[in-house]
Motif scaffolding. Sequence first.
Motif, PDB file in Angstrom:
ATOM      1  N   ASP A  52       5.956  -4.089 -11.239  1.00  0.00           N
ATOM      2  CA  ASP A  52       6.802  -5.260 -11.438  1.00  0.00           C
ATOM      3  C   ASP A  52       7.605  -5.106 -12.728  1.00  0.00           C
ATOM      4  O   ASP A  52       8.776  -5.475 -12.801  1.00  0.00           O
ATOM      5  CB  ASP A  52       5.935  -6.518 -11.495  1.00  0.00           C
ATOM      6  CG  ASP A  52       6.756  -7.790 -11.407  1.00  0.00           C
ATOM      7  OD1 ASP A  52       7.785  -7.773 -10.703  1.00  0.00           O
ATOM      8  OD2 ASP A  52       6.399  -8.790 -12.055  1.00  0.00           O
ATOM      9  N   GLU A  53       6.972  -4.519 -13.750  1.00  0.00           N
ATOM     10  CA  GLU A  53       7.619  -4.382 -15.064  1.00  0.00           C
ATOM     11  C   GLU A  53       8.466  -3.113 -15.153  1.00  0.00           C
ATOM     12  O   GLU A  53       9.446  -3.076 -15.894  1.00  0.00           O
ATOM     13  CB  GLU A  53       6.553  -4.363 -16.167  1.00  0.00           C
ATOM     14  CG  GLU A  53       5.801  -5.682 -16.301  1.00  0.00           C
ATOM     15  CD  GLU A  53       4.632  -5.592 -17.272  1.00  0.00           C
ATOM     16  OE1 GLU A  53       4.394  -4.496 -17.824  1.00  0.00           O
ATOM     17  OE2 GLU A  53       3.969  -6.624 -17.479  1.00  0.00           O
ATOM     18  N   GLU A  54       8.054  -2.051 -14.444  1.00  0.00           N
ATOM     19  CA  GLU A  54       8.764  -0.778 -14.556  1.00  0.00           C
ATOM     20  C   GLU A  54       9.368  -0.419 -13.197  1.00  0.00           C
ATOM     21  O   GLU A  54       8.762   0.296 -12.396  1.00  0.00           O
ATOM     22  CB  GLU A  54       7.792   0.321 -15.015  1.00  0.00           C
ATOM     23  CG  GLU A  54       7.110   0.005 -16.347  1.00  0.00           C
ATOM     24  CD  GLU A  54       5.949   0.950 -16.629  1.00  0.00           C
ATOM     25  OE1 GLU A  54       6.222   2.097 -17.002  1.00  0.00           O
ATOM     26  OE2 GLU A  54       4.782   0.528 -16.460  1.00  0.00           O
ATOM     27  N   ASP A  55      10.540  -0.920 -12.967  1.00  0.00           N
ATOM     28  CA  ASP A  55      11.200  -0.781 -11.668  1.00  0.00           C
ATOM     29  C   ASP A  55      11.461   0.683 -11.293  1.00  0.00           C
ATOM     30  O   ASP A  55      11.391   1.048 -10.120  1.00  0.00           O
ATOM     31  CB  ASP A  55      12.523  -1.550 -11.701  1.00  0.00           C
ATOM     32  CG  ASP A  55      12.789  -2.257 -10.384  1.00  0.00           C
ATOM     33  OD1 ASP A  55      11.813  -2.700  -9.749  1.00  0.00           O
ATOM     34  OD2 ASP A  55      13.965  -2.330  -9.993  1.00  0.00           O
ATOM     35  N   PHE A  91      -2.656   1.377 -10.601  1.00  0.00           N
ATOM     36  CA  PHE A  91      -1.378   0.873 -10.079  1.00  0.00           C
ATOM     37  C   PHE A  91      -1.487  -0.651 -10.011  1.00  0.00           C
ATOM     38  O   PHE A  91      -2.287  -1.178  -9.233  1.00  0.00           O
ATOM     39  CB  PHE A  91      -1.089   1.412  -8.672  1.00  0.00           C
ATOM     40  CG  PHE A  91      -0.891   2.906  -8.596  1.00  0.00           C
ATOM     41  CD1 PHE A  91      -0.442   3.631  -9.682  1.00  0.00           C
ATOM     42  CD2 PHE A  91      -1.153   3.582  -7.400  1.00  0.00           C
ATOM     43  CE1 PHE A  91      -0.254   5.005  -9.609  1.00  0.00           C
ATOM     44  CE2 PHE A  91      -0.959   4.959  -7.309  1.00  0.00           C
ATOM     45  CZ  PHE A  91      -0.511   5.675  -8.419  1.00  0.00           C
ATOM     46  N   ASP A  92      -0.678  -1.367 -10.796  1.00  0.00           N
ATOM     47  CA  ASP A  92      -0.722  -2.829 -10.780  1.00  0.00           C
ATOM     48  C   ASP A  92       0.560  -3.388 -10.152  1.00  0.00           C
ATOM     49  O   ASP A  92       1.609  -2.738 -10.189  1.00  0.00           O
ATOM     50  CB  ASP A  92      -0.888  -3.369 -12.206  1.00  0.00           C
ATOM     51  CG  ASP A  92      -1.575  -4.739 -12.222  1.00  0.00           C
ATOM     52  OD1 ASP A  92      -1.825  -5.295 -11.134  1.00  0.00           O
ATOM     53  OD2 ASP A  92      -1.866  -5.247 -13.323  1.00  0.00           O
ATOM     54  N   GLU A  93       0.450  -4.606  -9.597  1.00  0.00           N
ATOM     55  CA  GLU A  93       1.553  -5.239  -8.863  1.00  0.00           C
ATOM     56  C   GLU A  93       2.109  -4.261  -7.822  1.00  0.00           C
ATOM     57  O   GLU A  93       3.320  -4.113  -7.642  1.00  0.00           O
ATOM     58  CB  GLU A  93       2.654  -5.702  -9.834  1.00  0.00           C
ATOM     59  CG  GLU A  93       2.193  -6.716 -10.865  1.00  0.00           C
ATOM     60  CD  GLU A  93       1.667  -8.031 -10.282  1.00  0.00           C
ATOM     61  OE1 GLU A  93       1.826  -8.267  -9.062  1.00  0.00           O
ATOM     62  OE2 GLU A  93       1.082  -8.823 -11.040  1.00  0.00           O
ATOM     63  N   VAL A  94       1.174  -3.601  -7.122  1.00  0.00           N
ATOM     64  CA  VAL A  94       1.555  -2.541  -6.182  1.00  0.00           C
ATOM     65  C   VAL A  94       2.278  -3.096  -4.957  1.00  0.00           C
ATOM     66  O   VAL A  94       2.938  -2.358  -4.231  1.00  0.00           O
ATOM     67  CB  VAL A  94       0.295  -1.718  -5.804  1.00  0.00           C
ATOM     68  CG1 VAL A  94      -0.598  -2.496  -4.845  1.00  0.00           C
ATOM     69  CG2 VAL A  94       0.654  -0.366  -5.216  1.00  0.00           C
ATOM     70  N   GLN A  95       2.202  -4.424  -4.765  1.00  0.00           N
ATOM     71  CA  GLN A  95       2.941  -5.007  -3.629  1.00  0.00           C
ATOM     72  C   GLN A  95       4.449  -4.843  -3.803  1.00  0.00           C
ATOM     73  O   GLN A  95       5.201  -4.933  -2.837  1.00  0.00           O
ATOM     74  CB  GLN A  95       2.563  -6.490  -3.440  1.00  0.00           C
ATOM     75  CG  GLN A  95       3.240  -7.473  -4.381  1.00  0.00           C
ATOM     76  CD  GLN A  95       2.672  -7.461  -5.781  1.00  0.00           C
ATOM     77  OE1 GLN A  95       1.628  -6.860  -6.039  1.00  0.00           O
ATOM     78  NE2 GLN A  95       3.338  -8.132  -6.715  1.00  0.00           N
ATOM     79  N   GLU A  96       4.898  -4.590  -5.038  1.00  0.00           N
ATOM     80  CA  GLU A  96       6.326  -4.410  -5.301  1.00  0.00           C
ATOM     81  C   GLU A  96       6.825  -3.031  -4.857  1.00  0.00           C
ATOM     82  O   GLU A  96       8.024  -2.777  -4.848  1.00  0.00           O
ATOM     83  CB  GLU A  96       6.621  -4.603  -6.801  1.00  0.00           C
ATOM     84  CG  GLU A  96       6.293  -5.983  -7.335  1.00  0.00           C
ATOM     85  CD  GLU A  96       7.161  -7.074  -6.723  1.00  0.00           C
ATOM     86  OE1 GLU A  96       8.311  -6.778  -6.350  1.00  0.00           O
ATOM     87  OE2 GLU A  96       6.682  -8.222  -6.591  1.00  0.00           O
TER      88      GLU A  96
END
Length: 430
Positions: A52-55, A91-96
């Motif tokens: 989410d933070e590192e597109d 891996f965080d916010e992996v839904q992105e």
Amino acid sequence: MKRNAIQALQEWKVSGDRKPLVLKGARQVGKTWLMKEFGATAYEHYVYFNFDEEDELKSIFEANKNPQRIIELLSLIAGEKILPGKTLIIFDEVQECPEALNSLKYFKEKANEYHVMAAGSLLGTLLAAPKSYPVGMVNLLDIFPLTFDEFLEAADAPLFAYYQSIVKEQQIEDIFHNRLLDAYNNYLIIGGMPECVASWAEHKDPRRVSQIQKELIQVYENDFSKHNGKVNSGRILMVFRSIPSQLAKPNEKFMYGAVRKGGRARDFEEAIEWLVSAGMLNRVYNVSKAEHPLSAFDKLDSFKLFLFDTGLLKHMAGVDNSAILLKTDFQFKGPLTENYVLQQLRGQFDVEPRCYTDKTGEIDFLLQNGTEIIPVEAKGGEDKSAPSFKRFLSEKAPDHAIRFSRRGYLKNGTITNMPLYLAPKARELL
């Protein structure tokens, strides 16, 4: 604060058939903290990537399916060499980044020596659609808000030390019984959201906790409106907001007409499924028979919905703290108690709790322990009169039954009277 889930993570790390691990659970229940804490304590290093933070991270997974190449590129970004078994990859916010979620399949097949964990908000809604993630190629772990014992350890370590020492059929001295009931009252108010518990442990200010709860509910409701899938976000919001009034009614099941006048199952069943998958609601099916195996007797059109955190339910229902602390009887005491008991029982038994209703009345919960079916009564006070519970015992003659209440810990024939604060230890004390 310590979390019981660390034990499950340790078992995952040393498991011979370990796969990449996906953590599921509602937003803000502590998934990110858990992964980082485990990486810091159980490994030499951990590397953390937030989609989410590192597109720009997404391009690595969009362009590559070879896990060795992915590791090379991630090592460059992290500025350190990622070592098999020694570095935890998070891996965080992996839904992105669906490609990153899908890459877990390649890690399992071609690079399982690397230890990979993934998490994200609303991930459960993705995992409910098997095409969107590598089925059978990952381990799944549900993360819930803090249970009462986790809350107690964070809020009152000396009392927690006594709590840990409680064994089967132990006499609990009045001084400790009363202190633990006070802690239970506090838990009803504060709940198990990590931010609320941390605030309470540091400041002991219920107004701060209430403000955090208000903001969390706003975050969740904003999530619904941002949701752009097939499910109508307005209906998700209506179901979510209806939970306190649903539980306050003497219904034996969820009533669609209580969400909106004239509401039908087809109007709201997708919204309910979305909220359950997202970890926001706990669904308890009614069963047609109180027999093993419980899931074979689920009545799919008859269920109750509970909120995933009791403190948030208390806030949404507008229950005043004084009603809980002064031990008065109030309209919402029963539903709040049931929600609490369910929150503590979830995850203790291999089969999720069910409820049971027949002509003679309602049993709050049924537990399946091996082949044994255990009826559970949840009482908010000291009153132990429950005609339907007694009838069930005389007709079905179970080997064990549990009554949770404010009374002391006492085994009386088939029935074990457990104080409400012992709900997290229910299986251990059977």
